[in-house]
Motif scaffolding. Structure first.
Motif, PDB file in Angstrom:
ATOM      1  N   MET A   1       0.833  -1.209   0.000  1.00 43.92           N
ATOM      2  CA  MET A   1       0.000   0.000   0.000  1.00 43.92           C
ATOM      3  C   MET A   1       0.864   1.255   0.000  1.00 43.92           C
ATOM      4  O   MET A   1       0.663   2.170  -0.795  1.00 43.92           O
ATOM      5  N   ASN A   2       1.842   1.304   0.922  1.00 40.54           N
ATOM      6  CA  ASN A   2       2.706   2.477   1.000  1.00 40.54           C
ATOM      7  C   ASN A   2       3.525   2.666  -0.260  1.00 40.54           C
ATOM      8  O   ASN A   2       3.807   3.784  -0.675  1.00 40.54           O
ATOM      9  N   ALA A   3       3.943   1.541  -0.879  1.00 42.70           N
ATOM     10  CA  ALA A   3       4.739   1.631  -2.104  1.00 42.70           C
ATOM     11  C   ALA A   3       3.907   2.240  -3.236  1.00 42.70           C
ATOM     12  O   ALA A   3       4.404   3.078  -4.005  1.00 42.70           O
ATOM     13  N   ALA A   4       2.653   1.816  -3.349  1.00 46.18           N
ATOM     14  CA  ALA A   4       1.776   2.371  -4.387  1.00 46.18           C
ATOM     15  C   ALA A   4       1.508   3.846  -4.121  1.00 46.18           C
ATOM     16  O   ALA A   4       1.495   4.664  -5.060  1.00 46.18           O
ATOM     17  N   LEU A   5       1.302   4.185  -2.851  1.00 40.95           N
ATOM     18  CA  LEU A   5       1.070   5.585  -2.493  1.00 40.95           C
ATOM     19  C   LEU A   5       2.298   6.428  -2.809  1.00 40.95           C
ATOM     20  O   LEU A   5       2.180   7.551  -3.327  1.00 40.95           O
ATOM     21  N   ALA A   6       3.475   5.894  -2.520  1.00 41.83           N
ATOM     22  CA  ALA A   6       4.718   6.617  -2.795  1.00 41.83           C
ATOM     23  C   ALA A   6       4.895   6.830  -4.292  1.00 41.83           C
ATOM     24  O   ALA A   6       5.332   7.900  -4.735  1.00 41.83           O
ATOM     25  N   THR A  90       8.257  11.331   1.206  1.00 44.20           N
ATOM     26  CA  THR A  90       7.324  11.849   2.204  1.00 44.20           C
ATOM     27  C   THR A  90       6.137  10.915   2.367  1.00 44.20           C
ATOM     28  O   THR A  90       5.712  10.605   3.492  1.00 44.20           O
ATOM     29  N   ALA A  91       5.586  10.442   1.253  1.00 46.98           N
ATOM     30  CA  ALA A  91       4.447   9.523   1.304  1.00 46.98           C
ATOM     31  C   ALA A  91       4.859   8.193   1.928  1.00 46.98           C
ATOM     32  O   ALA A  91       4.091   7.579   2.682  1.00 46.98           O
ATOM     33  N   LEU A  92       6.067   7.751   1.631  1.00 50.17           N
ATOM     34  CA  LEU A  92       6.550   6.490   2.192  1.00 50.17           C
ATOM     35  C   LEU A  92       6.693   6.599   3.708  1.00 50.17           C
ATOM     36  O   LEU A  92       6.401   5.654   4.442  1.00 50.17           O
ATOM     37  N   TRP A  93       7.124   7.772   4.179  1.00 46.63           N
ATOM     38  CA  TRP A  93       7.319   7.970   5.615  1.00 46.63           C
ATOM     39  C   TRP A  93       6.000   8.176   6.353  1.00 46.63           C
ATOM     40  O   TRP A  93       5.760   7.587   7.400  1.00 46.63           O
ATOM     41  N   ALA A  94       5.123   9.004   5.793  1.00 44.77           N
ATOM     42  CA  ALA A  94       3.872   9.353   6.478  1.00 44.77           C
ATOM     43  C   ALA A  94       2.775   8.322   6.274  1.00 44.77           C
ATOM     44  O   ALA A  94       1.884   8.186   7.117  1.00 44.77           O
ATOM     45  N   GLY A  95       2.827   7.601   5.158  1.00 43.64           N
ATOM     46  CA  GLY A  95       1.780   6.641   4.860  1.00 43.64           C
ATOM     47  C   GLY A  95       0.479   7.325   4.499  1.00 43.64           C
ATOM     48  O   GLY A  95       0.412   8.544   4.304  1.00 43.64           O
ATOM     49  N   ALA A  96      -0.593   6.523   4.418  1.00 44.00           N
ATOM     50  CA  ALA A  96      -1.910   7.056   4.056  1.00 44.00           C
ATOM     51  C   ALA A  96      -2.547   7.680   5.284  1.00 44.00           C
ATOM     52  O   ALA A  96      -3.384   7.071   5.952  1.00 44.00           O
ATOM     53  N   SER A  97      -2.130   8.888   5.587  1.00 45.83           N
ATOM     54  CA  SER A  97      -2.622   9.588   6.774  1.00 45.83           C
ATOM     55  C   SER A  97      -3.092  10.980   6.372  1.00 45.83           C
ATOM     56  O   SER A  97      -2.749  11.499   5.311  1.00 45.83           O
TER      57      SER A  97
END
Length: 261
Positions: A1-6, A90-97
């Motif tokens: 999930m985080n990888a796709a978001l990143a 940034t997305a990888l660090w923060a995640g879906a938040s």
């Protein structure tokens, strides 16, 4: 999930980086960032849509204008690429938040302000002042955290951090006006919002890291004889880098410090 978001954030970052190139060039000159459309400064031909794809178009055109062959600075694709990478990390660090939009906004203005400060030794009000309501609104959303537990205490810390960091820099300018300008003071308030939201440790480390990193850079320039004791350096980039250190590492280091006590 985080990888796709990143990956998605990275693609958005490439597009944002393309826009930031316009911001960095036009804002210090008092020009509109939306009109007129981008054009070659030599021949005046407008940039075609197919020639405005971040990074790719510069590579396809081999770094030259399609119409007149004028070289296009490599800085443009580098800014696009750097912004894309920064958004992805940034997305990888923060995640879906819900705090992610606030951090992406900080990353975007951070890139623009860093380049403008390096180029002109200025932090334009046109970018810094609107960042107060925008950052505050995004942090309110993060504190509300729809679908999860709200944390209004973080928002209170953010407001205290904003006032505290603004006051510290304001006093610093009054005591030593040659060291920084009021643009740094205004930026300090924005960074205080973010650092305070993440915690007291983030606030302290973010403030300290800016002066530590800026000081080490200045000492390096002196040792290499690239600057004298009266030479001025842009401090905005170090404030932004210090804030990044505070956000990512502040609470961890603060907890370790309190634990050692």
């Amino acid at each position: 999930m985080n990888a796709a978001l990143a990956a998605l954030a990275g693609i958005v970052g490439l597009a944002v980086g393309s826009f930031l190139n316009v911001v960095v060039w036009r804002v210090p000159r008092g020009e509109s960032v939306v009109h007129p459309p981008s054009a070659c400064p030599r021949c005046g031909h407008g940039i075609r849509r197919r020639d405005n794809i971040p990074v790719v178009s510069w590579l396809v055109l081999r770094g030259r204008c399609r119409d007149c062959g004028e070289p296009i600075s490599a800085r443009y694709p580098l800014v696009e690429l750097a912004t894309g990478v920064l958004f992805a990390l940034t997305a990888l660090w923060a995640g879906a938040s819900w705090v992610l939009p606030a951090l992406l906004y900080l990353a975007a203005i951070g890139v623009a302000l860093t380049l403008i400060d390096v180029d002109t030794h200025r932090l334009p009000n046109a970018i810094v002042l609107p960042s107060y309501p925008v950052a505050l609104a995004l942090l309110v959303l993060a504190s509300w955290n729809p679908g999860g537990a709200s944390d209004w205490g973080a928002l209170v810390r953010a407001l205290i951090g904003c006032a505290a960091l603004y006051a510290i820099y304001f006093v610093t300018v009054l005591v030593y006006p040659a060291g920084m300008g009021f643009g740094d003071v205004k930026l300090a308030g924005v960074l205080g919002l973010y650092l305070g939201w993440f915690g007291w440790g983030a606030l302290v480390l973010g403030w300290f890291a800016a002066f530590l990193l800026g000081g080490l850079y200045s000492i390096g320039l002196l040792l290499l004889r690239r600057a004298g004791r009266r030479s001025g350096i842009p401090f905005g980039p170090w404030m932004l880098l210090g804030a990044a250190c505070g956000i990512v590492l502040g609470e961890r280091i603060w907890s370790a410090y309190l634990g050692a006590l």
